[in-house]
Design a protein around this motif. Structure first.
Motif, PDB file in Angstrom:
ATOM      1  N   PRO A 124      57.218  69.065 -50.333  1.00 48.35           N
ATOM      2  CA  PRO A 124      56.471  68.685 -48.963  1.00 48.35           C
ATOM      3  C   PRO A 124      57.889  68.534 -47.993  1.00 48.35           C
ATOM      4  O   PRO A 124      57.699  67.951 -46.711  1.00 48.35           O
ATOM      5  N   ASN A 125      58.681  67.538 -47.987  1.00 50.19           N
ATOM      6  CA  ASN A 125      60.349  67.580 -47.390  1.00 50.19           C
ATOM      7  C   ASN A 125      61.183  68.948 -47.043  1.00 50.19           C
ATOM      8  O   ASN A 125      62.138  68.612 -46.257  1.00 50.19           O
ATOM      9  N   GLY A 126      61.057  69.737 -47.999  1.00 46.80           N
ATOM     10  CA  GLY A 126      61.550  71.041 -47.503  1.00 46.80           C
ATOM     11  C   GLY A 126      62.839  71.849 -48.247  1.00 46.80           C
ATOM     12  O   GLY A 126      62.598  72.736 -48.239  1.00 46.80           O
ATOM     13  N   GLY A 127      63.215  70.100 -49.135  1.00 46.04           N
ATOM     14  CA  GLY A 127      64.234  71.062 -50.118  1.00 46.04           C
ATOM     15  C   GLY A 127      63.575  71.101 -51.917  1.00 46.04           C
ATOM     16  O   GLY A 127      62.907  70.764 -52.000  1.00 46.04           O
ATOM     17  N   PRO A 128      64.442  71.942 -52.319  1.00 47.04           N
ATOM     18  CA  PRO A 128      64.416  71.819 -53.699  1.00 47.04           C
ATOM     19  C   PRO A 128      63.635  70.583 -54.370  1.00 47.04           C
ATOM     20  O   PRO A 128      64.417  69.699 -54.447  1.00 47.04           O
ATOM     21  N   ALA A 129      63.191  70.809 -55.279  1.00 44.55           N
ATOM     22  CA  ALA A 129      62.374  69.602 -56.498  1.00 44.55           C
ATOM     23  C   ALA A 129      63.698  69.132 -57.086  1.00 44.55           C
ATOM     24  O   ALA A 129      64.144  70.087 -57.591  1.00 44.55           O
ATOM     25  N   ASP A 130      63.866  67.669 -57.537  1.00 46.28           N
ATOM     26  CA  ASP A 130      64.540  67.687 -57.821  1.00 46.28           C
ATOM     27  C   ASP A 130      63.700  66.991 -59.780  1.00 46.28           C
ATOM     28  O   ASP A 130      63.178  68.046 -60.216  1.00 46.28           O
ATOM     29  N   THR A 131      65.066  66.831 -60.729  1.00 41.25           N
ATOM     30  CA  THR A 131      65.002  66.953 -61.746  1.00 41.25           C
ATOM     31  C   THR A 131      62.993  66.242 -62.163  1.00 41.25           C
ATOM     32  O   THR A 131      63.104  66.737 -63.221  1.00 41.25           O
ATOM     33  N   ASP A 132      63.057  64.675 -61.721  1.00 47.17           N
ATOM     34  CA  ASP A 132      61.541  63.987 -62.055  1.00 47.17           C
ATOM     35  C   ASP A 132      60.522  64.749 -61.799  1.00 47.17           C
ATOM     36  O   ASP A 132      59.268  64.641 -63.063  1.00 47.17           O
ATOM     37  N   VAL A 133      60.718  65.466 -60.834  1.00 47.94           N
ATOM     38  CA  VAL A 133      59.479  66.907 -60.586  1.00 47.94           C
ATOM     39  C   VAL A 133      59.715  67.646 -61.732  1.00 47.94           C
ATOM     40  O   VAL A 133      59.342  68.446 -62.196  1.00 47.94           O
ATOM     41  N   THR A 134      61.148  69.005 -61.606  1.00 42.01           N
ATOM     42  CA  THR A 134      60.882  69.539 -62.194  1.00 42.01           C
ATOM     43  C   THR A 134      61.282  69.814 -63.487  1.00 42.01           C
ATOM     44  O   THR A 134      59.925  70.155 -65.129  1.00 42.01           O
ATOM     45  N   SER A 135      61.055  68.358 -64.376  1.00 39.22           N
ATOM     46  CA  SER A 135      60.897  68.353 -65.601  1.00 39.22           C
ATOM     47  C   SER A 135      59.458  68.387 -65.793  1.00 39.22           C
ATOM     48  O   SER A 135      59.597  68.523 -67.275  1.00 39.22           O
TER      49      SER A 135
END
Length: 544
Positions: A159-170
């Motif tokens: 929702p912040n418009g940017g690529p998801a960080d590893t805490d999400v993608t993992s």
């Protein structure tokens, strides 16, 4: 070693067979016990090749279902915006993803007659959609960026418009692999022929609102009034209609030198290794536009999802991305009325010329590991004025200091080059030459070499103690980093610095290679010595 095809059109027999590629997308099933066939999110999402069973229908089914579950648990309850680029696998993957999203009753928006949607347009749209919204909206971009025509990719933007960080993608990665292991039993899906009739699907125009808002971040009037001759090559990518719309709305008369959309990318010149790779920062891939450079005051190109920029000037030809980033930073802080306390973001493998320019501006540097995700929060909150990567990806704030996009935006970086040329009557290459006179000449190089999964894992775990030498290229080592100075995040490798040079080594997150980045402010010979010593260290660490 430079391939004999570098800079030349690819022979017809080397072009990807699109029909066979798409057949493989549906036919091949990944073996989840095989590491290379698992879902794996690198710095830019999951990427793979359907022939190699690393990007297939089962992957997209599993990733999308895992994403649906993540959204529910995270309370993300709004619209899922979906964009695709012009790679052959992008449209089949979008169809697969929609079958799952709609079955999970998630509202989705896709492009209308402008079938393709650039990454920065999607990021911009997410941010705009979340203004005054009671729901949290997000999106995915189906793209492998500049990778070869046979590749596919899937990236999640928060929702912040940017690529998801590893805490999400993992979380998404682990759940997707679990779904694959369980033979897709947890998948919810609708039939393909029911997609367009779904009450949860809306078809919209992503591009026009983005283009209409460009005047809030770029001085479009000064570009128009200067009557510059501007050449544009979309390289067969997703933003062709963006440039057409810019001409329509702002009357810039951009000369779009190539309007072909071809999933084989047969019009491309081969990259350094003889492969077709739509890398707008490669002099080999960009040879056709470089040949036209003298015809234009400024020219530029983008990769397929338009998150990267390639700037071609009369004074320097194709600019090294590092050189252009330094110029862009200098110009923006000299011509925008932003708050004094804003930071400048750069990845630790970007040129130290940027450090020198930022220091001359009396601004603070924010150095992070590789990956644009590290700039998202700062751009979103308006504390980071600019975030840029050495691989020709960057974004910056609007004129009023608010967020524009929180993903890389090749369009605004290209248009900024036109604004610089129009405003200063000098192209960015001429300005960079002035930097060299003031700060010294920087010699920069990146070297890629093959590395398997186990070797990349070893490189990722290198520590300060692994460097026993006290010198690098005959200079005393001043610092060794395994964590970035700006945010203290792990590099996934290491960086070694001296008074006049540095190198960084890290494994690729998306390809079976490792990368060495090096720079010298002394000479080409000194640079080569840095590279050789860095390679010796890496080889010793991953093969020992």
């Amino acid at each position: 070693m430079i391939n004999k095809l570098a800079g030349k059109k690819a022979p017809k027999e080397t072009l990807v067979n699109v029909k066979e590629l798409i057949n493989a997308y549906y036919k091949n099933k990944p073996e989840v016990k095989e590491q290379t066939q698992k879902v794996s999110f690198g710095t830019s999402g999951h990427r793979g090749n359907s022939f190699k069973s690393s990007f297939n229908e089962n992957h997209i089914l599993a990733i999308t279902q895992a994403l649906c579950e993540y959204r529910k648990n995270a309370g993300i309850n709004g619209i899922m915006h979906i964009g695709i680029d012009t790679h052959a696998l992008s449209e089949p993957a979008q169809i697969t993803a929609l079958k799952v999203f709609l079955a999970n009753k998630i509202k989705c928006k896709i492009a209308n007659k402008y079938k393709f949607t650039p990454t920065p347009v999607l990021s911009f749209t997410i941010l705009e959609s979340n203004k005054n919204s009671e729901f949290l909206n997000d999106g995915i971009v189906i793209t492998p960026s500049h990778n070869p025509p046979s590749d596919g990719g899937y990236k999640y933007n928060m929702p912040n418009g940017g690529p998801a960080d590893t805490d999400v993608t993992s979380i998404i990665e682990n759940r997707a692999n679990e779904i694959l292991k369980n033979d897709l039993k947890d998948i919810k899906v609708i039939d393909e022929d029911k997609i367009m009739q779904s009450e949860y699907l809306e078809v919209i125009d992503f591009i026009t609102p983005y283009v209409e808002s460009l005047e809030t971040i770029i001085d479009m009037n000064i570009i128009k009034e200067a009557k510059l001759k501007i050449g544009v090559d979309p390289l067969g990518g997703s933003g062709l209609e963006v440039y057409k719309k810019i001409n329509e709305i702002y009357g810039l008369e951009l000369d779009i030198v190539n309007q072909k959309i071809d999933p084989t990318f047969s019009f491309m010149s081969c990259d350094h290794d003889g492969k077709i790779r739509m890398d707008c920062s490669s002099k080999y891939a960009m040879s056709s536009l470089i040949d036209l450079s003298k015809k234009y005051d400024i020219a530029f190109a983008n990769d397929p999802d338009f998150d990267r920029h390639g700037i071609v000037t009369k004074s320097m030809g194709l600019m090294n991305p590092n050189h252009y980033l330094a110029v862009a930073i200098w110009y923006l802080f000299s011509n925008r009325t932003w708050k004094d306390e804003l930071y400048v973001g750069k990845t630790l493998v970007s040129s130290s010329m940027i450090d020198k320019v930022v220091n001359s501006l009396n601004k603070k540097l924010f150095e992070v590991p590789v990956g644009f995700k590290w700039f998202v929060e700062g751009l979103h909150k308006g504390t980071l004025a600019f975030g840029g990567e050495e691989s020709a990806g960057a974004s910056f704030l609007r004129k009023d200091g608010t967020a524009w996009s929180t993903d890389k935006d090749g369009v605004i970086l290209n248009l900024l080059a036109a604004e610089i040329t129009a405003n200063l009557k000098r192209d960015p290459g001429e300005i960079y030459k002035e930097f060299e006179e003031e700060f010294g000449k920087a010699y920069y190089k990146r070297v890629d070499a093959p590395a398997n999964f186990e070797q990349k894992a070893k490189l990722k775990k290198l520590s300060v103690e692994d460097i026993t030498s006290k010198t690098l290229a005959k200079e005393e080592i001043e610092a060794i980093y395994t964590n970035a100075s700006g945010n203290k995040a792990s590099i996934g490798g290491l960086k070694v610095t001296t008074k006049s040079g540095w190198f960084a080594a890290r494994p690729s997150g998306t390809e079976d290679i490792y990368k060495i980045y090096a720079e010298s402010f002394i000479s080409e010979e000194h640079l080569e010595l840095i590279v050789k010593e860095a390679q010796d260290l890496v080889i010793k660490s991953i093969e020992g």
